[in-house]
Design a protein around this motif. Structure first.
Motif, PDB file in Angstrom:
ATOM      1  N   GLU A  56       0.492  -0.921  -0.029  1.00 30.97           N
ATOM      2  CA  GLU A  56       0.747  -0.573   0.003  1.00 30.97           C
ATOM      3  C   GLU A  56       0.600   1.349  -0.055  1.00 30.97           C
ATOM      4  O   GLU A  56       1.862   1.146   1.187  1.00 30.97           O
ATOM      5  CB  GLU A  56      -0.441   0.058   1.183  1.00 30.97           C
ATOM      6  N   LEU A  57       0.597   1.645  -0.839  1.00 32.79           N
ATOM      7  CA  LEU A  57       1.389   3.534  -0.895  1.00 32.79           C
ATOM      8  C   LEU A  57       0.181   4.377  -1.318  1.00 32.79           C
ATOM      9  O   LEU A  57      -0.708   4.253  -1.666  1.00 32.79           O
ATOM     10  CB  LEU A  57       2.242   3.377  -2.134  1.00 32.79           C
ATOM     11  N   THR A  58       1.032   5.684  -0.774  1.00 31.13           N
ATOM     12  CA  THR A  58       0.286   6.611  -0.170  1.00 31.13           C
ATOM     13  C   THR A  58       0.670   8.434  -1.151  1.00 31.13           C
ATOM     14  O   THR A  58       2.131   8.329  -0.990  1.00 31.13           O
ATOM     15  CB  THR A  58      -0.568   7.345   0.845  1.00 31.13           C
ATOM     16  N   PHE A  94      -5.801   6.404 -14.556  1.00 29.70           N
ATOM     17  CA  PHE A  94      -4.535   4.927 -14.642  1.00 29.70           C
ATOM     18  C   PHE A  94      -3.345   5.620 -16.220  1.00 29.70           C
ATOM     19  O   PHE A  94      -4.416   5.635 -17.407  1.00 29.70           O
ATOM     20  CB  PHE A  94      -4.186   4.207 -15.069  1.00 29.70           C
ATOM     21  N   SER A  95      -2.977   6.021 -16.519  1.00 30.19           N
ATOM     22  CA  SER A  95      -2.485   6.711 -17.536  1.00 30.19           C
ATOM     23  C   SER A  95      -1.505   5.002 -17.999  1.00 30.19           C
ATOM     24  O   SER A  95      -2.192   4.304 -18.597  1.00 30.19           O
ATOM     25  CB  SER A  95      -1.382   7.621 -17.603  1.00 30.19           C
ATOM     26  N   ARG A 159      -7.053  15.469 -11.896  1.00 31.00           N
ATOM     27  CA  ARG A 159      -6.701  16.725 -11.406  1.00 31.00           C
ATOM     28  C   ARG A 159      -5.757  17.256 -11.189  1.00 31.00           C
ATOM     29  O   ARG A 159      -5.855  17.036  -9.627  1.00 31.00           O
ATOM     30  CB  ARG A 159      -8.149  17.977 -11.424  1.00 31.00           C
ATOM     31  N   GLY A 160      -5.100  17.790 -11.071  1.00 31.05           N
ATOM     32  CA  GLY A 160      -4.215  18.528 -10.126  1.00 31.05           C
ATOM     33  C   GLY A 160      -3.081  17.046 -10.324  1.00 31.05           C
ATOM     34  O   GLY A 160      -1.491  17.088  -8.835  1.00 31.05           O
ATOM     35  N   ALA A 161      -2.957  15.502 -10.723  1.00 26.92           N
ATOM     36  CA  ALA A 161      -1.720  14.898 -10.565  1.00 26.92           C
ATOM     37  C   ALA A 161      -1.494  14.579 -12.240  1.00 26.92           C
ATOM     38  O   ALA A 161      -2.411  14.370 -12.838  1.00 26.92           O
ATOM     39  CB  ALA A 161      -2.785  13.755  -9.759  1.00 26.92           C
ATOM     40  N   SER A 162      -0.459  14.795 -12.149  1.00 27.31           N
ATOM     41  CA  SER A 162      -0.233  14.453 -13.677  1.00 27.31           C
ATOM     42  C   SER A 162       1.240  13.647 -13.177  1.00 27.31           C
ATOM     43  O   SER A 162       1.855  13.651 -13.222  1.00 27.31           O
ATOM     44  CB  SER A 162       0.674  15.931 -14.203  1.00 27.31           C
ATOM     45  N   GLY A 163       0.540  11.854 -13.607  1.00 24.69           N
ATOM     46  CA  GLY A 163       1.927  11.051 -13.876  1.00 24.69           C
ATOM     47  C   GLY A 163       1.920  10.426 -12.747  1.00 24.69           C
ATOM     48  O   GLY A 163       3.651  10.448 -12.302  1.00 24.69           O
ATOM     49  N   ILE A 164       0.731  10.592 -11.387  1.00 30.30           N
ATOM     50  CA  ILE A 164       1.918   9.998  -9.790  1.00 30.30           C
ATOM     51  C   ILE A 164       2.152   8.952  -9.903  1.00 30.30           C
ATOM     52  O   ILE A 164       1.411   8.237 -10.355  1.00 30.30           O
ATOM     53  CB  ILE A 164       0.731  10.700  -9.397  1.00 30.30           C
ATOM     54  N   PRO A 165       3.893   8.497  -9.501  1.00 28.55           N
ATOM     55  CA  PRO A 165       3.965   6.791  -9.765  1.00 28.55           C
ATOM     56  C   PRO A 165       3.958   6.296  -8.615  1.00 28.55           C
ATOM     57  O   PRO A 165       4.025   7.028  -7.381  1.00 28.55           O
ATOM     58  CB  PRO A 165       5.777   7.435  -9.739  1.00 28.55           C
ATOM     59  N   PHE A 166       4.019   5.677  -8.661  1.00 29.31           N
ATOM     60  CA  PHE A 166       3.321   4.786  -7.356  1.00 29.31           C
ATOM     61  C   PHE A 166       4.287   3.019  -7.889  1.00 29.31           C
ATOM     62  O   PHE A 166       4.035   2.241  -8.212  1.00 29.31           O
ATOM     63  CB  PHE A 166       2.085   3.704  -6.651  1.00 29.31           C
ATOM     64  N   ASN A 167       5.729   2.777  -6.972  1.00 27.67           N
ATOM     65  CA  ASN A 167       6.142   2.364  -7.585  1.00 27.67           C
ATOM     66  C   ASN A 167       6.552   0.685  -6.213  1.00 27.67           C
ATOM     67  O   ASN A 167       6.662   0.789  -5.328  1.00 27.67           O
ATOM     68  CB  ASN A 167       8.081   2.609  -7.552  1.00 27.67           C
TER      69      ASN A 167
END
Length: 175
Positions: A56-58, A94-95, A159-167
Motif C-alpha cells: 500500500e502506497l500513498t 491510470f495512465s 486534476r492536479g495529478a500528472s503522472g503520480i508514480p506508485f512504485n
C-alpha cells in the motif's frame, strides 16, 4: 547476650546488603535481556516488512493498495483499490503501468479497468473521499512464470495529478 544480639543484627544487615546487591545484579541482567529482545523485535519487524514488500502506497492524497497479484496463462493480473483521501474534487485515471520481472524484462500496460469490467477503462470523474475504487491491470505476453515482480510502477493522471508514480517493489505473484 548483648554481643550475641549485636552479632545477629550485624549478620542480618550483611545478609540484607548481599541480597540487595544480588537483586541489583539480577535487575541489570533482566534490563539487558529486555533491551536485547526489543532490538531483536525491531530487526524482525523490519525484515518482515522488506519480505512482504509495500502493498500500500500513498502520494498526493491518493492511496493505492494491491489486493491480489496473480498469473493466468501468459498474463499477470494486478488487482487493487485506489482511494482519494484529500479534500475537494479529484479525477482518478491510470495512465501507463510498468512491470519489471526479476530478469529485468520490462512489460507495459496502458489500461486499467474496473474489477467488474477488466477490458474497460477506469475513469473516476469525481472521486469521493475515503471510497475504495477497485481496479485490475493486465500485463499481456509474459513468456515465463514470474515468481515475483521486481518493480510494479503504476501512474495516475487527473486534476492536479500528472503522472503520480506508485512504485511497488518485490511483489509476490501467485499462480
Amino acid at each position: 547476650m548483648r554481643n550475641y544480639l549485636a552479632l545477629i543484627i550485624l549478620f542480618l544487615f550483611a545478609l540484607r546488603a548481599s541480597a540487595q546487591t544480588d537483586l541489583a545484579k539480577e535487575l541489570k541482567i533482566v534490563k539487558g535481556q529486555l533491551q536485547e529482545q526489543m532490538q531483536r523485535n525491531d530487526y524482525l519487524k523490519n525484515a518482515l516488512a522488506l519480505r512482504e514488500g509495500a502493498q500500500e502506497l500513498t502520494a498526493d492524497d491518493i492511496t493505492i493498495k494491491l489486493t491480489r497479484v496473480y498469473m493466468k496463462e501468459s498474463k499477470v493480473c494486478v488487482e487493487g483499490l485506489v482511494k482519494y483521501i484529500g479534500d475537494g474534487d479529484q479525477v482518478i485515471q491510470f495512465s501507463d503501468q510498468d512491470l519489471v520481472d526479476p530478469k529485468g524484462n520490462l512489460y507495459k500496460s496502458y489500461n486499467a479497468g474496473p474489477l467488474n469490467e477488466p477490458t474497460g477503462t477506469l475513469h473516476i470523474a469525481h472521486a469521493v473521499k475515503d471510497i475504495n475504487y477497485g481496479f485490475i491491470i493486465i500485463f499481456d505476453e509474459i513468456k515465463e512464470k514470474v515468481p515475483d515482480i521486481s518493480l510494479l510502477s503504476l501512474r495516475l493522471i487527473g486534476r492536479g495529478a500528472s503522472g503520480i508514480p506508485f512504485n511497488f517493489k518485490g511483489v509476490p505473484v501467485k499462480w
